[in-house]
Design an enzyme around this catalytic site. Sequence first.
Site, PDB file in Angstrom:
ATOM      1  N   ASN A 247      15.880  10.170  15.226  1.00  0.00           N
ATOM      2  CA  ASN A 247      14.495  10.232  15.688  1.00  0.00           C
ATOM      3  C   ASN A 247      14.385   9.604  17.076  1.00  0.00           C
ATOM      4  OD1 ASN A 247      13.384  11.457  13.426  1.00  0.00           O
ATOM      5  ND2 ASN A 247      12.751   9.540  12.463  1.00  0.00           N
TER       6      ASN A 247
ATOM      7  N   HIS B 134      22.295  17.823   8.552  1.00  0.00           N
ATOM      8  CA  HIS B 134      22.533  17.000   7.361  1.00  0.00           C
ATOM      9  C   HIS B 134      23.259  15.720   7.779  1.00  0.00           C
ATOM     10  CE1 HIS B 134      23.522  15.527   3.557  1.00  0.00           C
ATOM     11  NE2 HIS B 134      24.343  16.446   3.109  1.00  0.00           N
TER      12      HIS B 134
ATOM     13  N   HIS C  39       9.349  17.892   9.723  1.00  0.00           N
ATOM     14  CA  HIS C  39       9.997  18.377  10.962  1.00  0.00           C
ATOM     15  C   HIS C  39       9.918  19.903  11.072  1.00  0.00           C
ATOM     16  CE1 HIS C  39      11.925  14.465  12.005  1.00  0.00           C
ATOM     17  NE2 HIS C  39      11.864  14.294  10.698  1.00  0.00           N
TER      18      HIS C  39
END
Length: 728
Positions: free
Chosen positions: A160, A351, A87
Site C-alpha cells: 500500500n 498474492h 481494491h
Amino acid sequence: MTPQNKAAAGRRAGTKAGDGSNAKQQQLEGFTVEHPPTLTTNQGLQIPDNHNSLKAGVRGPTLLEDFILREKITHFDHERIPERAVHARGSAAHGYFHVYKSMSQFTCADFLQDPDAKTPVFVRFSTVAGSRGSADTVRDVRGFAVKFYTREGNYDLVGNNIPVFFIQDAMKFPDLIHAVKPEPHHEMPQAASAHDTFWDFASLMPESTHMLMWAMSDRAIPRSLRMMEGFGVHTFRFINSRGESHFVKFHWKPKLGVHGLLWDEAQKIAGKDADFHRRDLWEAIENGDFPEWELGVQIVPQDKEHSLGFDLLDPTKLIPEEMVPVQKIGKLVLNRNPDNFFAETEQVAFHPGHVVPGIDFSNDPLLQGRLFSYTDTQISRLGGANFHELPINKAVCPFHNMQRDGMHRQTIARGQVAYEPNTLGSGGAEFRVDGGSNGFQSFPEEIDPPKVRRRSPSFDDHFTQARLFFNSQSAAEKEHIVAAFRFELSKLEVPAIRQRMVDNLAHVDEKLARRVAEPLGIGEPDAKAAAGRAGFRDHRIALPIDESPALSMADTGDGSIRTRKIAILVADGVDSASLKPIRDALEQAGAQCKVVGPRLGTVASASRRQIDVDMTFANTPSVMFDAVLVPAGTDSAAALAAIGDAVHFVLEAYKHCKAICTVGEGVQLLSTLGIVADSDAPAGVVVAATPVTNLGDATAATQIAHDFIAAIAKHRHWDRANIDAVPA
Ligand code: HDE
C-alpha cells in the site's frame, strides 16, 4: 513522434498482434489454417453481415436459429466478472526492475543479484473502498502491487502507499471492510470513509489510530500515482544462501517526491475528471515520462528482533527510518501501458504468497491471513483454479506439476501420467521432487507454542507511533489532518461516534483532539472515557525519537518540475512576447503547458499571431493544473478579467496554494485579492511588472521563468494567509 507515441498509434490502429482477434492462424497437429482478416464467429466462421439479425422477412421476427446473433449477444451477456472485493478500482503499467548491486549477503533471490539483469514487472495501483467505476481522487489508501516476473517464478510485493494497517489480525479484516464499504441498507456512500459505520468501527478499535492519522493526511489524496510512496507494510524475511534470516521492510520511493492534493481540490477533481490518476499515469507513460521509484529496504538482523521496543510483527507499527535507515537497492521503471485493460489490469492476480527463494514470511498475523485469502478470491473472481494460465499471470519460467483440469484450462497436458512418483511417464524423471536444499525453503524457525486465540501483549501500544506521525508533520500537514478529521466526523449522523473518536485522539495529542472536536457540536475530548472502553490498550513504549522527518511529505522529490501541468490563460490581444519565452523555459524544464482560453481554435495575439488554444475555461478547470501563467496584454487581460470562469480559475488556483505567475497587465486577474503590480506578492506568486516591450529581452523572460519554476518546484505554498476568505 516519440517511440512511445508510435507504439500508441500502432495500438490504436490495431496493427499489432493480439488485436483482439484469434487472428492469423490456428495450429492443430501441424495443420495450419490461414484466416483472411475478416470478421468471424468464435468458431472461425466468416460473418457476412454484422448489422442485421436473421429475420423472417425484413419486417418479421428474429429467428432463434440466428447462431451468429446468439453467439455475439451471449458473449456480451457474460462480459463482466465480479470486481475485486477490495481494491476494485485500479490502473496498471508494465516496466522493469533492476537491483543496484548484489544483495547476496542478505538474500539468494535471483532477481536481487545481478545489476545488469532487468526483471519485467507489472504494477497495479488501486483505491481500496470504491467500486470499479468510482473516482480516483477519493480519500483512501492506495494499493501498490508489483508483480516481478523473475526467472525463478513470479514474486508479488502486494503493498500500500501507507506503511501501517488499520488492524493487527486478519480476523478483523472482513469487519473493517464491511464497515468502510457503502452501508448495506442503502449502498451509500460510494468510495468514502466519511460515514457512520466506518467511524463506529474505527472508534471501537483503538489499534486503528495510527493508520487513521495517515488516512487523514494528504497521503490519502495523492497528487499522482507517480508521486506516492509504496510499502510492503508487513515485516518479511530475507534468506541468504547460507539459510540465514534477516527481517526486512520494503519501501518504494518515488523519484518525483511525495505530493498530495488539497481536499477541496480532490473532491472537485472527482467530479471534473473521475479518471484523474489513471489518465495522469497513462499520459506520462505515453509521453515518455516514465515513472520511477527506488526500492528501499530496512534490514533488521534476526537476533535484533526484540531490540526496537515495539513488535516487528505488529502491522500497525513502522520502523522509523531514523532508527533503521532505508537502503536503496534498486530501481523500478514503468515504461509501457497495457494493451488491454481487462486482459491485463483487471485479470492480473496478485498474492503476497507468491514468493521466490530468498524471500520468506514473518509471523505477522495479518500477513498470515492474507496468505490464504488471495488465491481464494481469484478462484471466485477469475472463475476457477487456472487463473495462473492467463497471459498476465503466467510465470516466465516453465512450470511443471501434476495439477490437472478445472475451469478454463489452457494447458494441454500430454501423456498417461498425472501423479508422482511414477515410472510410466517421462515426468517421473523430469519432474523430480528434490527433498534436498533446492527450490523454495521456508526458514526453519523453531516453534513450540501452545495453541492460543489471543493477541500478543507486545501489540498493545496503540498511540506512541500515532503521536510520532503527528509530531513529524509540517504545520500545514497538521492543519490538513485536523481538517480531514473534522470533515469526516462531521458527516456522521450519530454524535456519540464523533465523541468516541475524539476521546481516542486525546491519547495521540490533546490539542489535536480539542481542535478536531471544536466544530463538531460535541463535548470536550475525554481521554479517561476512552481509556475505560473495551479494547483500549495503552502500554506505551519509549521510542528513542520524538519526531521522524522521513514521515513528512514536505520537501520531498528532486526539486524538478518535470511533468507538472501549467495552464497559460489567454484571450485575444495576449502578448506573445511574454508568453513564448516563459512557456519555452517551462517546457525545457520538463513541465507540460496547455493554453486555456474562452474558446477552442486560436486567439490572436497583440502582434496578430495566431495562438492555438488547447482547452477552454468551461471544459478544464484549474484543479487539473499545478500552476497558472497569465501573460501580459492589455486587451487579453481586460477580456479575461471580464470572464467569471477565468477569474475563478486563478482565484481557485490561489486558494489551492498553487504557483501563479502574472506578467504585466495579467496581474488584473489577481486584483480581487488586492495583489497589484508593485505590491509584495504572497508566497508562490510571481508578479512580473516588467513593461511588456522589454520582454523581448531574453534576460527578463529568463528571470521570470526562473522565479516561476522555483515556485512550482515547491509543489504548493501552504502558508498563504487568509485562504479561507478567497471566494473560490
Ligand atoms: Fe489485500 N486483498 N487483504 N491487503 N490487497 C486484496 O485480493 C486481504 C491487506 C492489497 O491490484 C484481495 O485479488 C486480507 C494489506 C492490494 O489486484 C483480497 C487482508 C495490504 C490489493 C484481499 C488484506 C493489502 C489487495 C481483493 C487482511 C497492504 C490489490 C482482490 C488479512 C500490505 C491487488 C484480490 C491488485 C487485494 C484480502 C490486507 C494490499 C480480498 C484478507 C495489509 C494492493 O484477497
